[in-house]
Design an enzyme around this catalytic site. Structure first.
Site, PDB file in Angstrom:
ATOM      1  N   LYS A  81      27.701  25.211  27.155  1.00 27.25           N
ATOM      2  CA  LYS A  81      27.198  24.840  28.597  1.00 27.25           C
ATOM      3  C   LYS A  81      26.143  26.154  29.021  1.00 27.25           C
ATOM      4  O   LYS A  81      26.364  27.222  28.519  1.00 27.25           O
ATOM      5  CB  LYS A  81      28.974  25.446  29.600  1.00 27.25           C
ATOM      6  CG  LYS A  81      28.145  25.659  31.096  1.00 27.25           C
ATOM      7  CD  LYS A  81      29.432  25.343  32.140  1.00 27.25           C
ATOM      8  CE  LYS A  81      28.859  25.165  33.577  1.00 27.25           C
ATOM      9  NZ  LYS A  81      30.552  25.333  33.912  1.00 27.25           N
ATOM     10  N   SER A 156      30.655  22.479  37.687  1.00 22.87           N
ATOM     11  CA  SER A 156      29.771  22.507  37.893  1.00 22.87           C
ATOM     12  C   SER A 156      29.917  22.319  35.594  1.00 22.87           C
ATOM     13  O   SER A 156      28.533  22.467  35.080  1.00 22.87           O
ATOM     14  CB  SER A 156      29.301  24.629  37.443  1.00 22.87           C
ATOM     15  OG  SER A 156      30.337  25.126  36.674  1.00 22.87           O
ATOM     16  N   SER A 180      34.970  23.659  38.728  1.00 28.42           N
ATOM     17  CA  SER A 180      33.885  23.855  37.845  1.00 28.42           C
ATOM     18  C   SER A 180      34.216  22.108  36.701  1.00 28.42           C
ATOM     19  O   SER A 180      33.137  22.269  35.969  1.00 28.42           O
ATOM     20  CB  SER A 180      32.548  24.985  36.962  1.00 28.42           C
ATOM     21  OG  SER A 180      32.406  24.924  38.704  1.00 28.42           O
TER      22      SER A 180
END
Length: 475
Positions: A81, A156, A180
């Site tokens: 990520k 996210s 997220s």
């Protein structure tokens, strides 16, 4: 031969370690699929050069032939990520301010993945600095949902979840403050796990003590895959004072056999609005637990939920102002921050010390209220999102079921409870809308009950077929 990109991560790991599959062939298969399909979904960014990762795969093959297996991820392609640093690979945080930043170090979880044999091929897309549960940023643009390319992949960890759903990665790391990894798991029909706070260490910034809302977590196409990555990520590290020792987790089938009581939080007695169809989807999924022998009933903590929201927004804005203030106060950089970050910083700068203390006291009372609920319930369940995946071109839902959202993140209020209490949560698929859009639910356990939650999650997976489904465009 079975396409290796469709194998589970655990099956792939076995084949790579026994030599049934060569790391070079697996890498080539993933790179071919990424080259063919990633442009449509935009899940993976900052990819390394093809020959570099193929050469690394060949070295993994030679090491295996010589009897050296580095670990459970030996030869496996993984992307990180884009909020976590990986040495030698751009880390933009989704911000134009860092579009060319290349760290010379690994975050702790990345160190551990490399030691376990993973080949880091690039990054997964994320919103700017991780703000907002919709993955788009000015550096790489939006990530699209593999189930409907006109829809959001969530955030996210949207790039991670979309890459898993599209079979562009076997495993992925996520992180979770306000859902997220839970929201993207729901939007993409994959599994996410928010572990107990401190389970997975990370390199702290300037503050290693106050901000205890966010945590890294594993994501995968099955619960078993998630456990494999969690066992690599988890465990104490002296660089993170909040980190805790962690056992090697294993799925325990006896957990489901024992049964128990599950409390359904639902909409918190009307406090939360939901898009039509979301609640009923989770309620149908709850029947699976009834079939496994669990007693499922409505539950509600004895708590003022608006008070919890005030405490959440106070702490979130306060921590954001602390971490982002240097960028905000520099006129040359402030204009590069998205409106949601500016909103948080400005709110945070107005918060007093007394308000921070009161918010922490409310958080403590919330934890105690949940502890009371866990005296009569073994697990709690709530939806993972209040809406189905929405149009990719809007920043966030402004209205749910006729109720206006007063902030950019109010539409994700359903996820704040476990975050505030630091509880282990498995994000699991609940099924699909009539239009074929996924959604999911949170299976929430008592403090430190990570293995119990994962074991029950695996039993749920075994009683459903949701995770066997592949988005039609990527089948």
């Amino acid at each position: 031969m079975t396409d290796p990109t469709f194998l589970s991560a655990t099956s792939l790991a076995t084949d790579l370690q026994t030599g049934a599959l060569q790391a070079e062939a697996v890498m080539a298969a993933y790179l071919e699929r990424i080259g063919r399909l990633n442009a449509g979904v935009n899940a993976l960014v900052s990819l390394r050069k093809t020959e570099e990762v193929l050469d690394e795969a060949r070295r993994m093959d030679r090491a295996r032939e010589e009897g050296h297996i580095l670990g459970p991820l030996h030869g496996m392609p993984i992307a990180i990520k884009d909020l976590s640093e990986a040495k030698g690979i751009p880390c933009t945080y989704g911000s134009t301010l860092f579009h060319d930043y290349v760290p010379d170090y690994d975050d702790i979880q990345v160190e551990r993945m490399r030691r376990a044999g993973a080949i880091i091929i690039g990054k997964t897309n994320t919103p700017e600095w991780g703000f907002g549960s919709h993955t788009y940023n000015p550096v790489f643009g939006p990530t699209r949902n593999p189930w409907d390319l006109g829809r959001s992949a969530g955030g996210s960890s949207g790039g991670a979840a979309a890459a898993l759903a599209a079979r562009l990665l076997p495993l992925a790391d996520g992180s979770d403050m306000m859902g997220s990894l839970r929201n993207p798991a729901a939007f993409n029909n994959v599994v996410g796990f928010r572990p107990s706070f401190g389970r997975i260490p990370t390199l702290p910034g300037r503050d290693a003590y106050l901000n205890q809302l966010s945590t890294i977590g594993p994501m995968g196409r099955s619960v078993e895959d998630v456990v494999m990555l969690l066992n690599v990520q988890a465990g104490y590290d002296p660089r993170d004072p909040a980190s805790i020792d962690s056992p090697q987790f294993a799925l325990d089938p006896a957990v489901a056999e024992k049964g128990g009581r599950i409390g359904w939080l639902g909409d918190y007695r009307g406090h939360l609005p939901f898009e039509p169809g979301v609640l009923s989807l989770s309620e149908r999924a709850l029947k699976v637990f009834s079939g496994l022998g669990f007693q499922v009933e409505a539950a509600m903590p004895d708590f003022d939920m608006e008070r919890l929201w005030w405490a959440w927004t106070t702490l979130r804005s306060f921590f954001t102002a602390g971490s982002m203030r240097d960028l905000y106060e520099d006129p040359s950089r402030r204009g590069h921050l998205k409106p949601e970050i500016l909103f948080e910083v400005r709110a945070g700068l107005r918060i007093t010390a007394a308000e921070v203390y009161e918010a922490s006291a409310i958080r403590t009372a919330w934890y105690q209220a949940l502890q009371t609920l866990f005296q009569t319930h073994d697990y709690l369940v709530a939806p993972s999102a209040q809406v189905f995946p929405f149009e990719v071109d809007i920043p966030w839902p402004r209205m749910i079921a006729g109720r206006a959202m007063d902030t950019y993140h109010r539409w994700m209020e359903v996820v704040i409870g476990p975050s505030m209490a630091g509880l282990p949560v498995a994000a699991l698929p609940a099924g699909f809308s009539p239009e074929g859009l996924p959604n999911g639910f949170q299976l929430i356990g008592p403090p430190r009950a990570d293995q119990r939650v994962l074991s029950l999650a695996a039993a749920y997976e075994g009683a459903t077929d949701f995770l066997k489904r592949v988005p039609p465009l990527f089948a």
